[in-house]
Write an enzyme that holds these catalytic residues in place. Structure first.
Site, PDB file in Angstrom:
ATOM      1  N   ASN A   1      22.734  28.240  19.794  1.00  0.00           N
ATOM      2  CA  ASN A   1      21.643  27.390  19.324  1.00  0.00           C
ATOM      3  C   ASN A   1      22.095  25.933  19.265  1.00  0.00           C
ATOM      4  O   ASN A   1      23.195  25.630  18.791  1.00  0.00           O
ATOM      5  CB  ASN A   1      21.148  27.839  17.946  1.00  0.00           C
ATOM      6  CG  ASN A   1      20.413  29.161  18.018  1.00  0.00           C
ATOM      7  OD1 ASN A   1      19.216  29.205  18.296  1.00  0.00           O
ATOM      8  ND2 ASN A   1      21.130  30.253  17.788  1.00  0.00           N
TER       9      ASN A   1
ATOM     10  N   ARG B   1      29.615  27.282  36.035  1.00  0.00           N
ATOM     11  CA  ARG B   1      30.474  26.183  36.496  1.00  0.00           C
ATOM     12  C   ARG B   1      30.947  25.287  35.348  1.00  0.00           C
ATOM     13  O   ARG B   1      31.962  24.609  35.479  1.00  0.00           O
ATOM     14  CB  ARG B   1      29.734  25.348  37.546  1.00  0.00           C
ATOM     15  CG  ARG B   1      29.507  26.098  38.852  1.00  0.00           C
ATOM     16  CD  ARG B   1      29.159  25.150  39.995  1.00  0.00           C
ATOM     17  NE  ARG B   1      28.947  25.903  41.224  1.00  0.00           N
ATOM     18  CZ  ARG B   1      27.759  26.312  41.667  1.00  0.00           C
ATOM     19  NH1 ARG B   1      26.670  26.031  40.966  1.00  0.00           N
ATOM     20  NH2 ARG B   1      27.663  26.993  42.783  1.00  0.00           N
TER      21      ARG B   1
ATOM     22  N   GLY C   1      15.890  26.712  10.944  1.00  0.00           N
ATOM     23  CA  GLY C   1      16.652  27.630  10.109  1.00  0.00           C
ATOM     24  C   GLY C   1      15.982  28.987  10.069  1.00  0.00           C
ATOM     25  O   GLY C   1      14.943  29.217  10.701  1.00  0.00           O
TER      26      GLY C   1
ATOM     27  N   ALA D   1      16.305  20.895  14.397  1.00  0.00           N
ATOM     28  CA  ALA D   1      15.377  20.560  13.325  1.00  0.00           C
ATOM     29  C   ALA D   1      15.835  19.360  12.506  1.00  0.00           C
ATOM     30  O   ALA D   1      15.262  19.075  11.442  1.00  0.00           O
ATOM     31  CB  ALA D   1      15.194  21.772  12.406  1.00  0.00           C
TER      32      ALA D   1
ATOM     33  N   HIS E   1      26.455  27.988  14.611  1.00  0.00           N
ATOM     34  CA  HIS E   1      25.378  28.836  15.166  1.00  0.00           C
ATOM     35  C   HIS E   1      25.397  28.884  16.699  1.00  0.00           C
ATOM     36  O   HIS E   1      24.605  28.243  17.381  1.00  0.00           O
ATOM     37  CB  HIS E   1      24.002  28.469  14.619  1.00  0.00           C
ATOM     38  CG  HIS E   1      23.621  27.026  14.565  1.00  0.00           C
ATOM     39  ND1 HIS E   1      23.722  26.173  15.644  1.00  0.00           N
ATOM     40  CD2 HIS E   1      23.091  26.290  13.549  1.00  0.00           C
ATOM     41  CE1 HIS E   1      23.284  24.985  15.308  1.00  0.00           C
ATOM     42  NE2 HIS E   1      22.896  25.028  14.038  1.00  0.00           N
TER      43      HIS E   1
ATOM     44  N   ASP F   1      21.944  30.838   7.814  1.00  0.00           N
ATOM     45  CA  ASP F   1      21.292  29.560   8.125  1.00  0.00           C
ATOM     46  C   ASP F   1      19.919  29.505   7.461  1.00  0.00           C
ATOM     47  O   ASP F   1      18.967  28.929   7.990  1.00  0.00           O
ATOM     48  CB  ASP F   1      21.172  29.342   9.636  1.00  0.00           C
ATOM     49  CG  ASP F   1      20.838  27.901  10.006  1.00  0.00           C
ATOM     50  OD1 ASP F   1      21.169  26.996   9.218  1.00  0.00           O
ATOM     51  OD2 ASP F   1      20.220  27.677  11.063  1.00  0.00           O
TER      52      ASP F   1
ATOM     53  N   GLY G   1      17.347  38.147  14.578  1.00  0.00           N
ATOM     54  CA  GLY G   1      16.508  38.710  15.628  1.00  0.00           C
ATOM     55  C   GLY G   1      15.645  37.688  16.324  1.00  0.00           C
ATOM     56  O   GLY G   1      14.877  38.034  17.229  1.00  0.00           O
TER      57      GLY G   1
END
Length: 515
Positions: free
Chosen positions: A315, A323, A436, A231, A312, A392, A368
């Protein structure tokens, strides 16, 4: 020094001195006693304590309390020396389960002058001035959020014109949610923004007036990879071909030294990898890896250079691949004892760690939405001691659906039909890019317990002890050990906040200033 009174007990004298000046230790030696250095310092109002208490080296037994001076007294033992400390009212929380030493035990919590104290040091000389019946609740350290972009309509990167009001509103609001300390976080911005806002986002003590304690800023970007910008505004992103000089142009090195606790960078960006040791040793800040497409080799080199956290996890980074696991592969880094910490205490590191066995901390957004529950459990099982829960959160946290800002980026908050259950999410307007979260940290704690299938203690410590360890402040924050700050929350068994204390003061909507 004039001895005005003595109390004899079992052949040992407690000497009470009326001298209100600073007591010279040599003078004390002349009468065979040692002064307590803490009681020889001026009070908070810079006035000296009117009476001085000293004890002979052999501690008396069954000593009765001397008459109280205007500044209340508490007693502590130091080896075989009796030390009398001047201090304010003492509060005892009883009938509770206390989180200490990685377990919940029935115990009491005593605190005075904003700090946790050891009640056994009182030895009958002093009773608590007030007692609080916790009615069986859990007493835990206050939550510590090391990544929070804003809340309640304010954003630390956007509200540059009223940044002081921004800090006040956010700090007070999150305190009432149980978060007693945090790192105000800025997203990728232009240099003039950093030079404007960072001086307002440095360390600030927690209180009923200030709200949650500011632990210093977290600058997330702009030295990150545009392929994983998330973002963040791409036009703000930068490289560092000139090393530390480019960080100086962007933030100002004095701003980094004085107001910033840690920063997030992509180690593969030009000039960043080699700059990490200098950022740590010369600016005394911690370094985290994130918004990156770094290979595992580069991520490991950044870790060896001193980058001890992942921002985070999962993300805005390369997906895990067998690999080349990328940054996610750092989860395999040993967490035994987790003695590693970011260099935020002003300690200069002249040589970065030379092996990959030093522990890593990793942020998890357990709203979640950002991380699937199975991925949360996988990460936690891989490295339980490194888990650091972060909200966040952005400016919409605590407010209804609508249009908000994350830095210069427009954000829409509302039900997300693309996610199972249509949960409320924050996305960049016109895209499905998450911007966020809008979750509180205590909600993340509850989710984490369910996702990771961990104990109550483990869930709480991921939002208290672990972030404090990450910042190197675990003696004062994230713990209820004696001497720690009296930042506490009282929790029900389902992890809902019932009471909040900041520096020993009860925080309620009526006592927290102007929220």
């Amino acid at each position: 020094m004039v001895a005005t009174d003595t109390i004899d007990n079992d052949g040992c004298s407690l000497v009470i001195c009326s001298d209100s000046l600073m007591i010279n230790s040599d003078a004390c030696a002349g009468i065979g006693c040692k002064p307590d250095t803490q009681s020889n310092t001026p009070g908070k109002d810079n006035t000296p304590y009117p009476r001085r208490f000293f004890a002979l080296p052999s501690p008396p037994s069954g000593l009765t309390s001397p008459p109280m001076s205007p500044t209340r007294l508490m007693q502590a033992w130091s080896g075989d020396q009796l030390v009398i400390l001047a201090g304010g009212p003492i509060t005892q929380i009883y009938n509770c389960r206390v989180l200490r030493n990685h377990r919940l035990d029935y115990d009491d919590v005593w605190f005075q002058d904003g700090c946790i104290i050891n009640p056994t040091s009182l030895y009958g000389l002093r009773s608590p001035d007030s007692r609080i019946d916790a009615r069986g609740l859990i007493v835990a350290p206050g939550l510590v959020d090391v990544q929070l972009n804003g809340a309640f309509g304010y954003d630390f990167s956007f509200n540059t014109g009223d940044i002081s009001a921004c800090l006040d509103v956010v700090s007070r609001g999150i305190l009432l949610q149980g978060c007693t300390s945090f790192c105000p976080t800025t997203v990728s911005s232009r240099p003039e923004v950093y030079h404007s806002v960072l001086p307002h986002l440095g360390q600030r003590p927690g209180s009923l007036k200030n709200g949650a304690e500011s632990l210093g800023a977290h600058v997330e970007g702009p030295f990150m990879n545009p392929k994983k910008k998330g973002a963040h505004e791409e036009s703000c992103l930068r490289t560092a071909p000139n090393g530390l000089a480019d960080f100086d142009v962007c933030y100002g090195l004095d701003n980094l030294r004085n107001y910033v606790t840690y920063m997030t960078v992509a180690p593969e960006v030009e000039g960043v990898l080699d700059a990490i040791p200098q950022l740590i040793s010369k600016c005394h800040i911690g370094v985290s890896q994130g918004h990156s497409v770094a290979t595992n080799d580069i991520a490991c080199q950044a870790h060896r250079n001193g980058a001890k956290m992942i921002t985070h996890l999962f993300n805005a980074m390369t997906d895990f691949h067998h690999r080349d696991p990328g940054i996610v592969g750092l989860l395999s880094t040993s967490s035994a004892g987790n003695s590693s910490k970011l260099d935020t205490g002003g300690v200069t590191i002249t040589e970065p760690p030379s092996t990959e066995s030093t522990a890593i901390f990793y942020g998890l957004i357990c709203d979640g939405i950002h991380v699937h529950p199975s991925a949360v459990k996988l990460a936690y099982n891989s490295n339980p001691a490194g888990a650091v829960l972060v909200s966040d959160a952005m400016g919409a946290m605590g407010l209804p659906d609508g249009h908000y800002r994350l830095g210069n980026m427009p954000v829409v908050v509302g039900p997300n039909a693309g996610v199972k259950g249509n949960p409320r999410t924050a996305v960049i307007q016109g895209t499905d890019t998450l911007a966020g979260s809008i979750a509180t940290l205590i909600e993340c704690v509850r989710n984490f317990r369910a996702f990771a299938q961990c104990t109550i203690v483990e869930a709480i410590e991921a939002a208290t002890l672990h972030p404090a360890q990450m910042l190197g402040i675990e003696r004062k924050k994230g713990t209820l050990d004696y001497g720690a700050d009296a930042d506490m929350i009282l929790l029900s068994d389902d992890l809902h906040v019932q009471k909040i204390f900041v520096r020993g003061e009860l925080a309620t909507p009526d006592t927290v200033g102007n929220f």
